[in-house]
Scaffold this motif. Structure first.
Motif, PDB file in Angstrom:
ATOM      1  N   ASP A   1     -38.107   6.965  16.860  1.00 46.02           N
ATOM      2  CA  ASP A   1     -38.273   7.565  15.530  1.00 46.02           C
ATOM      3  C   ASP A   1     -39.194   8.759  15.597  1.00 46.02           C
ATOM      4  O   ASP A   1     -38.970   9.789  14.936  1.00 46.02           O
ATOM      5  CB  ASP A   1     -38.833   6.531  14.541  1.00 46.02           C
ATOM      6  N   ARG A   2     -40.239   8.633  16.389  1.00 39.17           N
ATOM      7  CA  ARG A   2     -41.191   9.730  16.503  1.00 39.17           C
ATOM      8  C   ARG A   2     -40.554  10.971  17.133  1.00 39.17           C
ATOM      9  O   ARG A   2     -40.721  12.100  16.670  1.00 39.17           O
ATOM     10  CB  ARG A   2     -42.384   9.285  17.357  1.00 39.17           C
ATOM     11  N   ALA A   3     -39.738  10.735  18.160  1.00 35.38           N
ATOM     12  CA  ALA A   3     -39.065  11.858  18.815  1.00 35.38           C
ATOM     13  C   ALA A   3     -38.048  12.491  17.861  1.00 35.38           C
ATOM     14  O   ALA A   3     -37.880  13.714  17.823  1.00 35.38           O
ATOM     15  CB  ALA A   3     -38.371  11.383  20.083  1.00 35.38           C
ATOM     16  N   HIS A   4     -37.380  11.631  17.081  1.00 35.06           N
ATOM     17  CA  HIS A   4     -36.388  12.137  16.145  1.00 35.06           C
ATOM     18  C   HIS A   4     -37.036  12.976  15.051  1.00 35.06           C
ATOM     19  O   HIS A   4     -36.509  14.000  14.638  1.00 35.06           O
ATOM     20  CB  HIS A   4     -35.621  10.957  15.536  1.00 35.06           C
ATOM     21  N   ALA A   5     -38.218  12.531  14.597  1.00 39.72           N
ATOM     22  CA  ALA A   5     -38.912  13.255  13.522  1.00 39.72           C
ATOM     23  C   ALA A   5     -39.395  14.604  13.986  1.00 39.72           C
ATOM     24  O   ALA A   5     -39.451  15.565  13.231  1.00 39.72           O
ATOM     25  CB  ALA A   5     -40.109  12.413  13.037  1.00 39.72           C
ATOM     26  N   SER A   6     -39.742  14.714  15.270  1.00 39.22           N
ATOM     27  CA  SER A   6     -40.248  15.981  15.781  1.00 39.22           C
ATOM     28  C   SER A   6     -39.130  16.981  16.010  1.00 39.22           C
ATOM     29  O   SER A   6     -39.373  18.151  16.178  1.00 39.22           O
ATOM     30  CB  SER A   6     -40.999  15.767  17.082  1.00 39.22           C
TER      31      SER A   6
ATOM     32  N   ALA B   1     -44.814  16.660   5.006  1.00 37.94           N
ATOM     33  CA  ALA B   1     -44.472  15.275   5.308  1.00 37.94           C
ATOM     34  C   ALA B   1     -45.058  14.944   6.679  1.00 37.94           C
ATOM     35  O   ALA B   1     -44.777  15.645   7.655  1.00 37.94           O
ATOM     36  CB  ALA B   1     -42.965  15.076   5.305  1.00 37.94           C
ATOM     37  N   VAL B   2     -45.871  13.901   6.726  1.00 35.36           N
ATOM     38  CA  VAL B   2     -46.541  13.514   7.963  1.00 35.36           C
ATOM     39  C   VAL B   2     -45.932  12.223   8.493  1.00 35.36           C
ATOM     40  O   VAL B   2     -45.824  11.233   7.758  1.00 35.36           O
ATOM     41  CB  VAL B   2     -48.055  13.318   7.744  1.00 35.36           C
ATOM     42  N   VAL B   3     -45.509  12.231   9.758  1.00 33.84           N
ATOM     43  CA  VAL B   3     -44.949  11.046  10.413  1.00 33.84           C
ATOM     44  C   VAL B   3     -45.944  10.576  11.468  1.00 33.84           C
ATOM     45  O   VAL B   3     -46.409  11.365  12.289  1.00 33.84           O
ATOM     46  CB  VAL B   3     -43.594  11.372  11.072  1.00 33.84           C
ATOM     47  N   THR B   4     -46.270   9.293  11.450  1.00 32.29           N
ATOM     48  CA  THR B   4     -47.256   8.757  12.381  1.00 32.29           C
ATOM     49  C   THR B   4     -47.085   7.255  12.556  1.00 32.29           C
ATOM     50  O   THR B   4     -46.559   6.563  11.679  1.00 32.29           O
ATOM     51  CB  THR B   4     -48.689   9.057  11.899  1.00 32.29           C
ATOM     52  N   HIS B   5     -47.548   6.729  13.702  1.00 31.19           N
ATOM     53  CA  HIS B   5     -47.550   5.281  13.913  1.00 31.19           C
ATOM     54  C   HIS B   5     -48.699   4.607  13.168  1.00 31.19           C
ATOM     55  O   HIS B   5     -48.666   3.403  12.915  1.00 31.19           O
ATOM     56  CB  HIS B   5     -47.680   4.967  15.419  1.00 31.19           C
ATOM     57  N   HIS B   6     -49.713   5.384  12.856  1.00 36.89           N
ATOM     58  CA  HIS B   6     -50.894   4.828  12.192  1.00 36.89           C
ATOM     59  C   HIS B   6     -51.183   5.630  10.920  1.00 36.89           C
ATOM     60  O   HIS B   6     -52.109   6.447  10.875  1.00 36.89           O
ATOM     61  CB  HIS B   6     -52.096   4.873  13.135  1.00 36.89           C
ATOM     62  N   PRO B   7     -50.392   5.389   9.885  1.00 31.08           N
ATOM     63  CA  PRO B   7     -50.524   6.191   8.660  1.00 31.08           C
ATOM     64  C   PRO B   7     -51.855   5.978   7.948  1.00 31.08           C
ATOM     65  O   PRO B   7     -52.387   4.866   7.905  1.00 31.08           O
ATOM     66  CB  PRO B   7     -49.354   5.701   7.800  1.00 31.08           C
ATOM     67  N   GLN B   8     -52.397   7.079   7.421  1.00 29.44           N
ATOM     68  CA  GLN B   8     -53.583   7.070   6.579  1.00 29.44           C
ATOM     69  C   GLN B   8     -53.150   7.366   5.141  1.00 29.44           C
ATOM     70  O   GLN B   8     -52.033   7.853   4.909  1.00 29.44           O
ATOM     71  CB  GLN B   8     -54.570   8.133   7.055  1.00 29.44           C
ATOM     72  N   PRO B   9     -53.999   7.106   4.166  1.00 28.60           N
ATOM     73  CA  PRO B   9     -53.651   7.473   2.780  1.00 28.60           C
ATOM     74  C   PRO B   9     -53.387   8.979   2.679  1.00 28.60           C
ATOM     75  O   PRO B   9     -53.961   9.772   3.430  1.00 28.60           O
ATOM     76  CB  PRO B   9     -54.894   7.071   1.991  1.00 28.60           C
ATOM     77  N   SER B  10     -52.523   9.365   1.764  1.00 28.76           N
ATOM     78  CA  SER B  10     -52.202  10.788   1.610  1.00 28.76           C
ATOM     79  C   SER B  10     -53.444  11.616   1.309  1.00 28.76           C
ATOM     80  O   SER B  10     -53.522  12.791   1.695  1.00 28.76           O
ATOM     81  CB  SER B  10     -51.172  10.970   0.493  1.00 28.76           C
ATOM     82  N   SER B  11     -54.424  11.022   0.635  1.00 28.57           N
ATOM     83  CA  SER B  11     -55.660  11.741   0.321  1.00 28.57           C
ATOM     84  C   SER B  11     -56.396  12.158   1.586  1.00 28.57           C
ATOM     85  O   SER B  11     -57.104  13.178   1.594  1.00 28.57           O
ATOM     86  CB  SER B  11     -56.566  10.868  -0.552  1.00 28.57           C
TER      87      SER B  11
ATOM     88  N   CYS C   1     -43.994   5.674  11.392  1.00 30.14           N
ATOM     89  CA  CYS C   1     -43.048   5.744  12.500  1.00 30.14           C
ATOM     90  C   CYS C   1     -43.074   4.404  13.233  1.00 30.14           C
ATOM     91  O   CYS C   1     -44.111   3.960  13.727  1.00 30.14           O
ATOM     92  CB  CYS C   1     -43.435   6.880  13.442  1.00 30.14           C
ATOM     93  N   SER C   2     -41.919   3.733  13.337  1.00 31.92           N
ATOM     94  CA  SER C   2     -41.889   2.369  13.882  1.00 31.92           C
ATOM     95  C   SER C   2     -41.606   2.325  15.373  1.00 31.92           C
ATOM     96  O   SER C   2     -41.761   1.289  16.008  1.00 31.92           O
ATOM     97  CB  SER C   2     -40.822   1.549  13.144  1.00 31.92           C
ATOM     98  N   SER C   3     -41.163   3.456  15.963  1.00 34.38           N
ATOM     99  CA  SER C   3     -40.840   3.434  17.385  1.00 34.38           C
ATOM    100  C   SER C   3     -40.977   4.837  17.987  1.00 34.38           C
ATOM    101  O   SER C   3     -41.036   5.829  17.276  1.00 34.38           O
ATOM    102  CB  SER C   3     -39.405   2.934  17.601  1.00 34.38           C
ATOM    103  N   GLN C   4     -40.991   4.887  19.293  1.00 34.81           N
ATOM    104  CA  GLN C   4     -41.063   6.171  19.959  1.00 34.81           C
ATOM    105  C   GLN C   4     -39.805   7.002  19.674  1.00 34.81           C
ATOM    106  O   GLN C   4     -39.854   8.210  19.591  1.00 34.81           O
ATOM    107  CB  GLN C   4     -41.205   5.951  21.473  1.00 34.81           C
TER     108      GLN C   4
END
Length: 314
Positions: free
Chosen positions: A309-314, A271-281, A304-307
Motif C-alpha cells: 500500500d505504501r509503495a502504491h501510494a507513492s 493527504a498523508v499516508v503512513t503506517h503510524h498515523p498522527q492526528p491531522s492537527s 497504510c496497512s502494508s508495504q
C-alpha cells in the motif's frame, strides 16, 4: 458535540484582507496627481495646437482610469473580506486588479505603436517649446508618483520599487502605469529636443515604438504573474518545501495542492499516508509552523496497512 461549540474549530477566512493596505492610499494620491496632469496636458494640447501633448494627455487619462480600477480593487477586497460568498477571502481581487491593469498597459502599448507608425507616414507639426515644458512637468509628476508607489514606508523606509516578488499585484500594476507615463515623457523630451535642435522629427515616432516595446515587456510580466494566481497555478517551490516538511520517516504526501489565495498567502490541501498515523492537527501544525506564508491547511490522514500500500501510494 453541540453546534454552539463548533466555533472552537473554525476560523476566519479574511486572512487580513479587511485591513487597509499601504498601496491603497498611495494609489489614490497618484490618481489625483495623474488627473491634474491629464487636464493640464489636454488643455495645453488644444491651446498650442500640439497633437503630441493632446495624445499624451489622453494617454494619462487612460492610466487614471486604470489606477482607479486599482483603488476600487483595494476597497472591494477590504469591504468584502469577511463575506461568506468567497471561499478563501478576497485576496485574489488584488491579482484581478493587477491583471486588468496589465491588459490596459498592453492596450496602451499597442496604441502607442500604431500612433508611432502613423506619425512616420503623416508627420505632425509640434510646438517644441511648449511641448518640451509640459513634458518636463509631466516627467516630474510621474517621477513623484513612482516614488510614492515604490517608496516602502512600512519596512525600514526602503526606496526599492515593487519587484516581481512583490505580492501586491495591484500596487505593482499602478507602479508600472506611472513608470510607463514617466518613460513616455522622458522619450518625448529626448525626441522633442532632437527635433528642435537637430531637425530629427523622425525621433518622435521612433521613441514611441521603443516605449511600446518596453511597456509590452512590463505588461507581459505582470500578466504572467497575476494569471498564475487567478488560475491557481501550483507553487512548485513551496510544494517541494512542504513535502520536505511532511515526508519524514514513514510519512508520504500522496496528494498535495498548494495555491495562492492572496498577496503572500497560500492554501494547502494534503493527504498523508503512513503506517503510524498522527492526528491531522499534528501535520497541520508542522506545516503552519515551518511555513508562515501558509494561511489555510486541510489535512487528510490515511493509514497504510502494508508495504504494498505504501509503495502504491507513492
Amino acid at each position: 458535540m453541540h453546534k454552539n461549540n463548533i466555533g472552537l474549530w473554525q476560523h476566519s477566512h479574511s486572512f487580513g484582507q479587511e485591513q487597509k493596505r499601504s498601496g491603497e492610499k498611495r494609489t489614490l494620491i497618484v490618481v489625483a496627481l495623474t488627473l491634474v496632469m491629464m487636464i493640464w496636458e489636454i488643455a495645453a494640447g488644444w491651446s498650442y495646437g500640439s497633437m503630441a501633448l493632446l495624445a499624451d494627455g489622453l494617454h494619462m487619462g487612460s492610466h487614471a482610469t486604470a489606477l482607479g480600477i486599482a483603488v476600487f480593487a483595494y476597497a472591494y477586497a477590504r469591504k468584502n473580506a469577511n463575506s461568506t460568498h468567497f471561499s478563501f477571502g478576497t485576496g485574489k481581487v488584488n491579482a484581478l486588479g493587477g491583471f486588468t491593469g496589465a491588459v490596459l498597459l498592453a492596450g496602451f502599448a499597442l496604441f502607442m505603436a500604431a500612433e508611432s507608425v502613423e506619425r512616420f507616414i503623416h508627420p505632425v507639426t509640434i510646438s517644441f517649446n511648449a511641448a518640451i515644458f509640459v513634458a518636463i512637468v509631466g516627467l516630474a509628476v510621474n517621477g513623484l508618483s513612482a516614488w510614492i508607489l515604490g517608496h516602502d514606508h512600512d519596512h525600514g523606509h526602503s526606496h526599492s520599487p515593487p519587484s516581481s516578488h512583490d505580492h501586491d499585484h495591484n500596487r505593482r500594476a499602478a507602479y508600472f502605469h506611472v513608470l510607463a507615463d514617466a518613460l513616455t515623457s522622458l522619450l518625448a523630451i529626448f525626441a522633442l529636443l532632437a527635433g528642435k535642435y537637430a531637425g530629427w522629427n523622425w525621433m518622435d515616432p521612433a521613441m514611441g515604438i521603443l516605449g511600446a516595446v518596453l511597456v509590452t515587456r512590463w505588461a507581459w510580466g505582470l500578466l504572467r504573474d497575476t494569471s498564475a494566481v487567478l488560475l491557481d497555478r501550483q507553487n512548485a517551490i513551496l510544494e517541494r518545501a512542504i513535502r520536505d516538511t511532511i515526508e519524514i520517516d514513514d510519512e508520504i504526501a500522496s496528494d498535495l495542492h498548494v495555491w495562492s489565495i492572496g498577496p503572500g498567502l497560500y492554501a494547502v490541501i494534503v493527504a498523508v499516508v503512513t503506517h503510524h498515523p498522527q492526528p491531522s492537527s499534528h501535520y497541520r501544525e508542522k506545516i503552519s509552523t515551518a511555513h508562515s506564508s501558509v494561511a489555510h491547511v486541510t489535512v487528510e490522514v490515511q493509514a497504510c496497512s502494508s508495504q504494498h500500500d505504501r509503495a502504491h501510494a507513492s
